[in-house]
Design a protein around this motif. Structure first.
Motif, PDB file in Angstrom:
ATOM      1  N   UNK A   1      17.238  11.984  -6.119  1.00 55.22           N
ATOM      2  CA  UNK A   1      15.869  12.449  -5.861  1.00 55.22           C
ATOM      3  C   UNK A   1      15.720  13.121  -4.501  1.00 55.22           C
ATOM      4  N   UNK A   2      16.834  13.266  -3.794  1.00 61.67           N
ATOM      5  CA  UNK A   2      16.821  13.950  -2.495  1.00 61.67           C
ATOM      6  C   UNK A   2      16.898  15.465  -2.718  1.00 61.67           C
ATOM      7  N   UNK A   3      16.526  16.280  -1.727  1.00 63.91           N
ATOM      8  CA  UNK A   3      16.674  17.740  -1.851  1.00 63.91           C
ATOM      9  C   UNK A   3      18.154  18.108  -1.995  1.00 63.91           C
ATOM     10  N   UNK A   4      18.498  18.812  -3.063  1.00 66.60           N
ATOM     11  CA  UNK A   4      19.892  19.143  -3.366  1.00 66.60           C
ATOM     12  C   UNK A   4      20.155  20.618  -3.069  1.00 66.60           C
ATOM     13  N   UNK A   5      21.285  20.885  -2.442  1.00 65.19           N
ATOM     14  CA  UNK A   5      21.700  22.252  -2.135  1.00 65.19           C
ATOM     15  C   UNK A   5      23.110  22.450  -2.687  1.00 65.19           C
ATOM     16  N   UNK A   6      23.250  23.317  -3.673  1.00 70.57           N
ATOM     17  CA  UNK A   6      24.537  23.553  -4.335  1.00 70.57           C
ATOM     18  C   UNK A   6      25.239  24.722  -3.664  1.00 70.57           C
ATOM     19  N   UNK A   7      26.505  24.543  -3.337  1.00 71.70           N
ATOM     20  CA  UNK A   7      27.314  25.636  -2.787  1.00 71.70           C
ATOM     21  C   UNK A   7      28.564  25.789  -3.649  1.00 71.70           C
ATOM     22  N   UNK A   8      28.809  26.980  -4.147  1.00 69.05           N
ATOM     23  CA  UNK A   8      30.077  27.285  -4.808  1.00 69.05           C
ATOM     24  C   UNK A   8      30.982  27.921  -3.763  1.00 69.05           C
TER      25      UNK A   8
ATOM     26  N   UNK B   1      32.656  18.124  -3.682  1.00 73.06           N
ATOM     27  CA  UNK B   1      32.359  17.310  -2.499  1.00 73.06           C
ATOM     28  C   UNK B   1      30.846  17.151  -2.394  1.00 73.06           C
ATOM     29  N   UNK B   2      30.392  15.959  -2.045  1.00 74.07           N
ATOM     30  CA  UNK B   2      28.969  15.716  -1.814  1.00 74.07           C
ATOM     31  C   UNK B   2      28.802  15.264  -0.367  1.00 74.07           C
ATOM     32  N   UNK B   3      27.911  15.932   0.375  1.00 75.21           N
ATOM     33  CA  UNK B   3      27.676  15.625   1.784  1.00 75.21           C
ATOM     34  C   UNK B   3      26.248  15.098   1.956  1.00 75.21           C
ATOM     35  N   UNK B   4      26.124  13.854   2.412  1.00 74.01           N
ATOM     36  CA  UNK B   4      24.811  13.273   2.699  1.00 74.01           C
ATOM     37  C   UNK B   4      24.499  13.538   4.171  1.00 74.01           C
ATOM     38  N   UNK B   5      23.545  14.420   4.428  1.00 80.47           N
ATOM     39  CA  UNK B   5      23.318  14.903   5.796  1.00 80.47           C
ATOM     40  C   UNK B   5      22.762  13.829   6.736  1.00 80.47           C
ATOM     41  N   UNK B   6      22.259  12.710   6.199  1.00 81.45           N
ATOM     42  CA  UNK B   6      21.705  11.680   7.095  1.00 81.45           C
ATOM     43  C   UNK B   6      22.772  11.090   8.013  1.00 81.45           C
ATOM     44  N   UNK B   7      24.057  11.280   7.652  1.00 70.73           N
ATOM     45  CA  UNK B   7      25.154  10.732   8.450  1.00 70.73           C
ATOM     46  C   UNK B   7      25.570  11.654   9.602  1.00 70.73           C
ATOM     47  N   UNK B   8      25.232  12.950   9.500  1.00 71.07           N
ATOM     48  CA  UNK B   8      25.754  13.870  10.524  1.00 71.07           C
ATOM     49  C   UNK B   8      24.724  14.871  11.044  1.00 71.07           C
ATOM     50  N   UNK B   9      23.553  14.940  10.425  1.00 67.47           N
ATOM     51  CA  UNK B   9      22.583  15.977  10.795  1.00 67.47           C
ATOM     52  C   UNK B   9      21.449  15.379  11.618  1.00 67.47           C
ATOM     53  N   UNK B  10      21.168  15.993  12.766  1.00 64.48           N
ATOM     54  CA  UNK B  10      20.045  15.572  13.600  1.00 64.48           C
ATOM     55  C   UNK B  10      18.995  16.678  13.549  1.00 64.48           C
ATOM     56  N   UNK B  11      17.935  16.506  12.753  1.00 66.21           N
ATOM     57  CA  UNK B  11      16.931  17.569  12.615  1.00 66.21           C
ATOM     58  C   UNK B  11      16.128  17.758  13.897  1.00 66.21           C
TER      59      UNK B  11
ATOM     60  N   UNK C   1      11.871  12.067   7.309  1.00 64.85           N
ATOM     61  CA  UNK C   1      12.191  10.849   6.559  1.00 64.85           C
ATOM     62  C   UNK C   1      13.483  11.012   5.781  1.00 64.85           C
ATOM     63  N   UNK C   2      14.177   9.901   5.555  1.00 62.30           N
ATOM     64  CA  UNK C   2      15.482   9.954   4.906  1.00 62.30           C
ATOM     65  C   UNK C   2      15.423  10.641   3.548  1.00 62.30           C
ATOM     66  N   UNK C   3      14.322  10.425   2.801  1.00 61.03           N
ATOM     67  CA  UNK C   3      14.233  11.020   1.453  1.00 61.03           C
ATOM     68  C   UNK C   3      14.128  12.545   1.477  1.00 61.03           C
ATOM     69  N   UNK C   4      13.871  13.112   2.661  1.00 59.72           N
ATOM     70  CA  UNK C   4      13.798  14.575   2.786  1.00 59.72           C
ATOM     71  C   UNK C   4      15.069  15.184   3.365  1.00 59.72           C
ATOM     72  N   UNK C   5      16.028  14.343   3.725  1.00 59.04           N
ATOM     73  CA  UNK C   5      17.268  14.843   4.310  1.00 59.04           C
ATOM     74  C   UNK C   5      18.110  15.519   3.223  1.00 59.04           C
ATOM     75  N   UNK C   6      18.603  16.726   3.485  1.00 59.58           N
ATOM     76  CA  UNK C   6      19.317  17.475   2.444  1.00 59.58           C
ATOM     77  C   UNK C   6      20.645  16.842   2.026  1.00 59.58           C
ATOM     78  N   UNK C   7      20.986  17.030   0.758  1.00 60.81           N
ATOM     79  CA  UNK C   7      22.281  16.637   0.201  1.00 60.81           C
ATOM     80  C   UNK C   7      22.980  17.911  -0.254  1.00 60.81           C
ATOM     81  N   UNK C   8      24.193  18.120   0.207  1.00 59.47           N
ATOM     82  CA  UNK C   8      24.941  19.348  -0.108  1.00 59.47           C
ATOM     83  C   UNK C   8      26.012  19.031  -1.141  1.00 59.47           C
ATOM     84  N   UNK C   9      25.993  19.771  -2.242  1.00 61.91           N
ATOM     85  CA  UNK C   9      27.000  19.628  -3.298  1.00 61.91           C
ATOM     86  C   UNK C   9      27.890  20.866  -3.261  1.00 61.91           C
ATOM     87  N   UNK C  10      29.150  20.693  -2.910  1.00 62.29           N
ATOM     88  CA  UNK C  10      30.090  21.819  -2.858  1.00 62.29           C
ATOM     89  C   UNK C  10      31.000  21.751  -4.082  1.00 62.29           C
TER      90      UNK C  10
END
Length: 556
Positions: free
Chosen positions: A273-280, A347-357, A362-371
């Motif tokens: 349910x987090x914002x998802x960003x797909x990268x090919x 690869x799935x990257x949960x930005x809450x571990x490395x991104x400082x906005x 809030x955590x539920x708005x932190x982007x998730x990157x799917x490569x």
């Protein structure tokens, strides 16, 4: 009144017609279930390929053997295929659980199995584009084999020239030749290939592999030998398509399982349910862009990031690559090794571990990157279409909260050089009038701060990179289509994105779309085609520049 003159077809029109005939013929042969590539059933394919005379296949229409084209094709086919009379294209039918050892070509991710001395099975799990790719390469291979046969056979009785017998002696030794014996064998081989000793000596090591001794000589010998058998005994080589492959193709079997695996992992980790960003993209550029500098502080203190990226792109830097991957896995990355048969790792990257906005988020708005790793041709539609579909949880449809889709790939450029960047504004599907204009969130102006040439315009999605010649590419480039480059997946991705966002309502109609390609070759420039070799480190900078621009927008 001036008399009417008959319209003469241009070379580009003839080429376009040849591509269309090949496309239709390959689908017909697939539905038929089998064909003999050098028999009557394969005649249309051979004639169309010779009319087309693609740039990658060089001197296919001349008597001399095409060496760079042969290397390009052999790198994309399994070891030992030149020895086989029977090529069987199959679906994933359980061979991975057998005693057969998978053979994976150097430049294509596909599982192949040597069944016996005469038969090679090739698994097709990436859609029709993979079939077109294989059949085109095999057609080239068999045309070249008959050219060899014509050069070494003296008469219809089957008498052979002395050079052939000398090659046969070298191949039958079946062990690594000494420098002297190798050069003697190459001298005789060069004579009937129509090439100089210098040319065959230079390309010889590029064919080498641990599995086969003197591989270049082995390939030339068996290509000629099988062609002679066809000519003298009528035992034609045969290509077959398994009934299971014919039944499954087009039903998204592998793509559906692949996408389901990703959604399960997202659900298990509470990321659905987090914002998802797909990268090919590839499996290293996003990982390295996010973590390399932090993971390798002791090895590259105060170094420019591009220096680190170039070092990591070296195949010998395995330990450094593993260190970055280990760091990533400890800092929000999840790696999904594909077992669906799609051959696309994720690869799935949960930005809450490395991104400082910049502002509190809030955590539920932190982007998730799917490569997702590169798809192949029409497989791009299958995988993206399945990924964007809703996920069913306890009988309830859960929409994918995809906010952006970014496609980074390599492509042939028509208005620049290797290493340049292309920013498309539309994709046109070759052989049709199908076109997909879109609003690209990446702009040419975003790259003003980097020392790389950038062009923007239309990209053409081709049926295969090996089905293009200079005339048809000049037409695309010089006409009002304003084509700047060619690739194999763009239109297929966009078709899936548009149907999901504009028609099905599976994702937001406001989904951000980004496309950027770096030039792996220029098919209009001699010595810069794909057959002339890869980019090497020249591809590192554009790859990471594009990755940086995409991540900057995603994490903004």
């Amino acid at each position: 009144m001036s008399p009417l003159t008959a319209h003469k077809r241009t070379r580009a029109q003839e080429s376009s017609g040849a591509i269309e005939r090949m496309y239709i013929t390959m689908r017909h042969l697939f539905n038929r279930g089998f064909y003999k590539p050098m028999g009557i059933s394969g005649e249309t394919l051979r004639e169309s390929l010779l009319i087309l005379s693609p740039e990658i296949y060089g001197t296919i229409t001349e008597e001399k053997i095409e060496l760079e084209g042969l290397l390009y094709v052999i790198d994309r086919l399994p070891y030992g295929i030149e020895e086989c009379r029977f090529i069987n294209l199959t679906s994933d039918e359980g061979y991975k659980n057998s005693h057969f050892k998978p053979i994976i070509p150097a430049k294509r991710r596909r599982n192949c199995y040597r069944i016996d001395e005469e038969q090679m099975n090739i698994e097709i799990t990436r859609g029709r584009s993979e079939i077109y790719d294989i059949l085109t390469h095999l057609t080239f291979l068999y045309i070249e084999s008959h050219k060899i046969m014509k050069q070494v056979m003296i008469n219809e009785a089957g008498d052979l020239i002395r050079d052939w017998h000398k090659l046969e002696e070298a191949v039958k030794v079946n062990k690594e030749l000494s420098q002297k014996d190798k050069e003697i064998a190459l001298t005789h081989t060069a004579n009937f290939l129509g090439r100089t000793f210098e040319e065959v000596n230079a390309i010889y090591p590029l064919f080498e592999c641990p599995e086969i001794n003197n591989r270049f000589l082995n390939i030339i010998y068996y290509l000629g030998k099988r062609a002679m058998e066809e000519e003298m005994t009528g035992t034609k080589r045969l290509i077959t398509f398994s009934p299971v492959l014919r039944e499954r193709l087009g039903h998204h079997i592998h793509g559906e399982q692949w996408a389901l695996n990703i959604k399960r992992v997202l659900d298990d980790k509470g990321l659905l349910r987090r914002p998802l960003h797909v990268i090919s993209a590839n499996m290293h550029s996003v990982l390295n862009s996010l973590f390399a500098a932090k993971a390798l502080t002791s090895e590259f203190k105060d170094s420019d990031p591009m220096v680190i990226f170039e070092k990591l792109s070296d195949p010998k830097s395995l330990k450094l690559q593993q260190k970055v991957k280990k760091y990533g896995l400890a800092n929000g990355m999840t790696y999904i090794e594909d077992d669906s048969g799609a051959n696309i790792n994720v690869q799935i990257f949960d930005s809450k571990y490395f991104y400082v906005p910049a502002v509190d988020m809030p955590e539920e708005d932190m982007p998730v990157i799917i490569v997702m790793d590169y798809a192949f041709g029409e497989q791009a539609y299958e995988t993206m279409d399945e990924l964007l579909k809703p996920y069913i949880i306890n009988g309830k449809r859960e929409l994918m909260h995809v906010e952006s889709i970014s496609i980074m790939g390599k492509a042939g450029i028509l208005s620049g050089k290797k290493g340049d960047i292309m920013i498309p504004s539309a994709h046109v599907f070759e052989g049709t009038a199908d076109n997909y204009p879109f609003k690209n969130k990446l702009k040419k102006s975003h790259f003003d701060d980097v020392d790389i040439d950038v062009c923007s315009g239309t990209m053409i999605t081709v049926l295969g990179t090996s089905l293009q010649n200079r005339e048809i590419l000049k037409f695309f480039h010089n006409s009002t289509w304003n084509v700047i480059g060619l690739e194999m997946e763009g239109a297929h991705y966009q078709k899936a994105i548009q149907s999901a966002s504009k028609i099905r309502g599976s994702i937001s109609p406001k989904v951000a779309v980004r496309y950027a390609y770096y030039a792996s070759d220029n098919p209009l420039e001699s010595g810069s085609t794909l057959a002339s070799g890869g980019l090497g480190t020249a591809g590192v900078k554009p790859t990471y520049v594009i990755t940086e621009k995409m991540l900057k927008q995603i994490l903004a």
